[in-house]
Scaffold this motif. Structure first.
Motif, PDB file in Angstrom:
ATOM      1  N   PRO A 193       0.829  -1.204   0.000  1.00  0.00           N
ATOM      2  CA  PRO A 193       0.000   0.000   0.000  1.00  0.00           C
ATOM      3  C   PRO A 193       0.867   1.259   0.000  1.00  0.00           C
ATOM      4  O   PRO A 193       1.955   1.270   0.555  1.00  0.00           O
ATOM      5  CB  PRO A 193      -0.803  -0.128   1.297  1.00  0.00           C
ATOM      6  N   SER A 194       0.353   2.291  -0.631  1.00  0.00           N
ATOM      7  CA  SER A 194       1.092   3.559  -0.711  1.00  0.00           C
ATOM      8  C   SER A 194       1.178   4.260   0.632  1.00  0.00           C
ATOM      9  O   SER A 194       2.111   5.021   0.875  1.00  0.00           O
ATOM     10  CB  SER A 194       0.425   4.490  -1.726  1.00  0.00           C
ATOM     11  N   PHE A 195       0.202   4.004   1.487  1.00  0.00           N
ATOM     12  CA  PHE A 195       0.148   4.711   2.766  1.00  0.00           C
ATOM     13  C   PHE A 195      -0.224   3.758   3.894  1.00  0.00           C
ATOM     14  O   PHE A 195      -0.769   2.684   3.665  1.00  0.00           O
ATOM     15  CB  PHE A 195      -0.906   5.834   2.715  1.00  0.00           C
ATOM     16  N   ARG A 196       0.072   4.201   5.096  1.00  0.00           N
ATOM     17  CA  ARG A 196      -0.373   3.520   6.316  1.00  0.00           C
ATOM     18  C   ARG A 196      -0.843   4.597   7.294  1.00  0.00           C
ATOM     19  O   ARG A 196      -0.279   5.685   7.343  1.00  0.00           O
ATOM     20  CB  ARG A 196       0.746   2.707   6.954  1.00  0.00           C
ATOM     21  N   THR A 197      -1.863   4.249   8.060  1.00  0.00           N
ATOM     22  CA  THR A 197      -2.329   5.178   9.078  1.00  0.00           C
ATOM     23  C   THR A 197      -1.331   5.175  10.236  1.00  0.00           C
ATOM     24  O   THR A 197      -0.420   4.338  10.277  1.00  0.00           O
ATOM     25  CB  THR A 197      -3.712   4.755   9.616  1.00  0.00           C
ATOM     26  N   ASP A 198      -1.507   6.088  11.162  1.00  0.00           N
ATOM     27  CA  ASP A 198      -0.651   6.128  12.355  1.00  0.00           C
ATOM     28  C   ASP A 198      -0.724   4.812  13.128  1.00  0.00           C
ATOM     29  O   ASP A 198       0.236   4.420  13.780  1.00  0.00           O
ATOM     30  CB  ASP A 198      -1.037   7.295  13.259  1.00  0.00           C
ATOM     31  N   ALA A 199      -1.864   4.142  13.027  1.00  0.00           N
ATOM     32  CA  ALA A 199      -2.051   2.864  13.715  1.00  0.00           C
ATOM     33  C   ALA A 199      -1.508   1.685  12.897  1.00  0.00           C
ATOM     34  O   ALA A 199      -1.582   0.542  13.331  1.00  0.00           O
ATOM     35  CB  ALA A 199      -3.524   2.649  14.021  1.00  0.00           C
ATOM     36  N   GLY A 200      -0.972   1.954  11.696  1.00  0.00           N
ATOM     37  CA  GLY A 200      -0.383   0.900  10.885  1.00  0.00           C
ATOM     38  C   GLY A 200      -1.329   0.239   9.894  1.00  0.00           C
ATOM     39  O   GLY A 200      -0.953  -0.728   9.234  1.00  0.00           O
ATOM     40  N   HIS A 201      -2.555   0.748   9.774  1.00  0.00           N
ATOM     41  CA  HIS A 201      -3.508   0.158   8.833  1.00  0.00           C
ATOM     42  C   HIS A 201      -3.136   0.533   7.401  1.00  0.00           C
ATOM     43  O   HIS A 201      -2.740   1.657   7.119  1.00  0.00           O
ATOM     44  CB  HIS A 201      -4.938   0.635   9.132  1.00  0.00           C
ATOM     45  N   ARG A 202      -3.279  -0.429   6.506  1.00  0.00           N
ATOM     46  CA  ARG A 202      -2.930  -0.222   5.106  1.00  0.00           C
ATOM     47  C   ARG A 202      -3.953   0.688   4.426  1.00  0.00           C
ATOM     48  O   ARG A 202      -5.161   0.512   4.593  1.00  0.00           O
ATOM     49  CB  ARG A 202      -2.895  -1.567   4.375  1.00  0.00           C
ATOM     50  N   LEU A 203      -3.450   1.600   3.601  1.00  0.00           N
ATOM     51  CA  LEU A 203      -4.301   2.462   2.777  1.00  0.00           C
ATOM     52  C   LEU A 203      -3.794   2.385   1.342  1.00  0.00           C
ATOM     53  O   LEU A 203      -2.628   2.666   1.070  1.00  0.00           O
ATOM     54  CB  LEU A 203      -4.268   3.918   3.264  1.00  0.00           C
ATOM     55  N   TYR A 204      -4.685   2.008   0.443  1.00  0.00           N
ATOM     56  CA  TYR A 204      -4.323   1.829  -0.957  1.00  0.00           C
ATOM     57  C   TYR A 204      -4.800   3.013  -1.789  1.00  0.00           C
ATOM     58  O   TYR A 204      -5.925   3.478  -1.639  1.00  0.00           O
ATOM     59  CB  TYR A 204      -4.948   0.532  -1.495  1.00  0.00           C
ATOM     60  N   SER A 205      -3.935   3.464  -2.685  1.00  0.00           N
ATOM     61  CA  SER A 205      -4.245   4.597  -3.558  1.00  0.00           C
ATOM     62  C   SER A 205      -4.844   4.095  -4.873  1.00  0.00           C
ATOM     63  O   SER A 205      -4.878   2.890  -5.154  1.00  0.00           O
ATOM     64  CB  SER A 205      -2.970   5.384  -3.853  1.00  0.00           C
ATOM     65  N   GLU A 206      -5.257   5.035  -5.695  1.00  0.00           N
ATOM     66  CA  GLU A 206      -5.770   4.684  -7.016  1.00  0.00           C
ATOM     67  C   GLU A 206      -4.682   3.993  -7.838  1.00  0.00           C
ATOM     68  O   GLU A 206      -4.950   3.043  -8.566  1.00  0.00           O
ATOM     69  CB  GLU A 206      -6.258   5.948  -7.728  1.00  0.00           C
ATOM     70  N   GLY A 207      -3.447   4.444  -7.711  1.00  0.00           N
ATOM     71  CA  GLY A 207      -2.325   3.805  -8.406  1.00  0.00           C
ATOM     72  C   GLY A 207      -2.135   2.360  -7.964  1.00  0.00           C
ATOM     73  O   GLY A 207      -1.807   1.491  -8.784  1.00  0.00           O
ATOM     74  N   ASP A 208      -2.356   2.102  -6.666  1.00  0.00           N
ATOM     75  CA  ASP A 208      -2.262   0.728  -6.155  1.00  0.00           C
ATOM     76  C   ASP A 208      -3.337  -0.156  -6.788  1.00  0.00           C
ATOM     77  O   ASP A 208      -3.089  -1.319  -7.109  1.00  0.00           O
ATOM     78  CB  ASP A 208      -2.406   0.695  -4.630  1.00  0.00           C
ATOM     79  N   ILE A 209      -4.513   0.421  -6.966  1.00  0.00           N
ATOM     80  CA  ILE A 209      -5.618  -0.343  -7.551  1.00  0.00           C
ATOM     81  C   ILE A 209      -5.318  -0.660  -9.020  1.00  0.00           C
ATOM     82  O   ILE A 209      -5.598  -1.760  -9.492  1.00  0.00           O
ATOM     83  CB  ILE A 209      -6.958   0.407  -7.386  1.00  0.00           C
ATOM     84  N   ILE A 210      -4.714   0.279  -9.721  1.00  0.00           N
ATOM     85  CA  ILE A 210      -4.322   0.032 -11.114  1.00  0.00           C
ATOM     86  C   ILE A 210      -3.308  -1.109 -11.165  1.00  0.00           C
ATOM     87  O   ILE A 210      -3.413  -2.021 -11.996  1.00  0.00           O
ATOM     88  CB  ILE A 210      -3.781   1.321 -11.756  1.00  0.00           C
ATOM     89  N   LYS A 211      -2.344  -1.080 -10.262  1.00  0.00           N
ATOM     90  CA  LYS A 211      -1.339  -2.141 -10.201  1.00  0.00           C
ATOM     91  C   LYS A 211      -2.003  -3.473  -9.858  1.00  0.00           C
ATOM     92  O   LYS A 211      -1.676  -4.512 -10.441  1.00  0.00           O
ATOM     93  CB  LYS A 211      -0.272  -1.793  -9.162  1.00  0.00           C
ATOM     94  N   LEU A 212      -2.957  -3.453  -8.934  1.00  0.00           N
ATOM     95  CA  LEU A 212      -3.664  -4.679  -8.558  1.00  0.00           C
ATOM     96  C   LEU A 212      -4.436  -5.243  -9.750  1.00  0.00           C
ATOM     97  O   LEU A 212      -4.484  -6.463  -9.943  1.00  0.00           O
ATOM     98  CB  LEU A 212      -4.599  -4.427  -7.375  1.00  0.00           C
ATOM     99  N   GLN A 213      -5.006  -4.374 -10.565  1.00  0.00           N
ATOM    100  CA  GLN A 213      -5.721  -4.848 -11.756  1.00  0.00           C
ATOM    101  C   GLN A 213      -4.766  -5.569 -12.697  1.00  0.00           C
ATOM    102  O   GLN A 213      -5.103  -6.618 -13.260  1.00  0.00           O
ATOM    103  CB  GLN A 213      -6.402  -3.676 -12.483  1.00  0.00           C
ATOM    104  N   GLN A 214      -3.558  -5.048 -12.844  1.00  0.00           N
ATOM    105  CA  GLN A 214      -2.554  -5.720 -13.671  1.00  0.00           C
ATOM    106  C   GLN A 214      -2.209  -7.085 -13.080  1.00  0.00           C
ATOM    107  O   GLN A 214      -2.107  -8.076 -13.812  1.00  0.00           O
ATOM    108  CB  GLN A 214      -1.287  -4.871 -13.773  1.00  0.00           C
ATOM    109  N   ILE A 215      -2.034  -7.120 -11.769  1.00  0.00           N
ATOM    110  CA  ILE A 215      -1.717  -8.381 -11.086  1.00  0.00           C
ATOM    111  C   ILE A 215      -2.824  -9.403 -11.317  1.00  0.00           C
ATOM    112  O   ILE A 215      -2.570 -10.556 -11.666  1.00  0.00           O
ATOM    113  CB  ILE A 215      -1.485  -8.146  -9.578  1.00  0.00           C
TER     114      ILE A 215
END
Length: 99
Positions: A33-55
């Protein structure tokens, strides 16, 4: 305007992949994921979703996760080349079955 980020559970619902699969992709460095919250939770960006679609597309073509990671990390990665490789592989399999 702030870009939208998706939590792992939201991405799971959006894509139909399990949370465990998304965590695994992160652990092996395939989709981090491109980001993580202060608590460590994963946050995915639109770019991550594009990459996931390729995967997901490459998985559907029956490439292994290792092969997919190699393709995506290659600066010369071209999806058309990968599809042509897959078509050649399928042609070879068809040829073998005919013989």
């Amino acid at each position: 305007m702030q870009d939208k980020n998706w939590k792992v559970g939201e991405l799971s619902k959006l894509t139909g992949l399990t949370i465990r699969t998304l965590h695994h992709y992160d652990e092996i460095g395939l989709l981090c994921p491109s980001f993580r919250t202060d608590a460590g939770h994963r946050l995915y960006s639109e770019g991550d979703i594009i990459k996931l679609q390729q995967i997901m597309s490459l998985k559907q073509l029956e490439f292994s996760l290792d092969e997919i990671k190699e393709f995506i990390e290659n600066p010369k990665y071209n999806p058309i080349d990968v599809i042509e490789m897959q078509l050649k592989k399928l042609d070879e399999e068809i040829s073998l079955k005919k013989n």
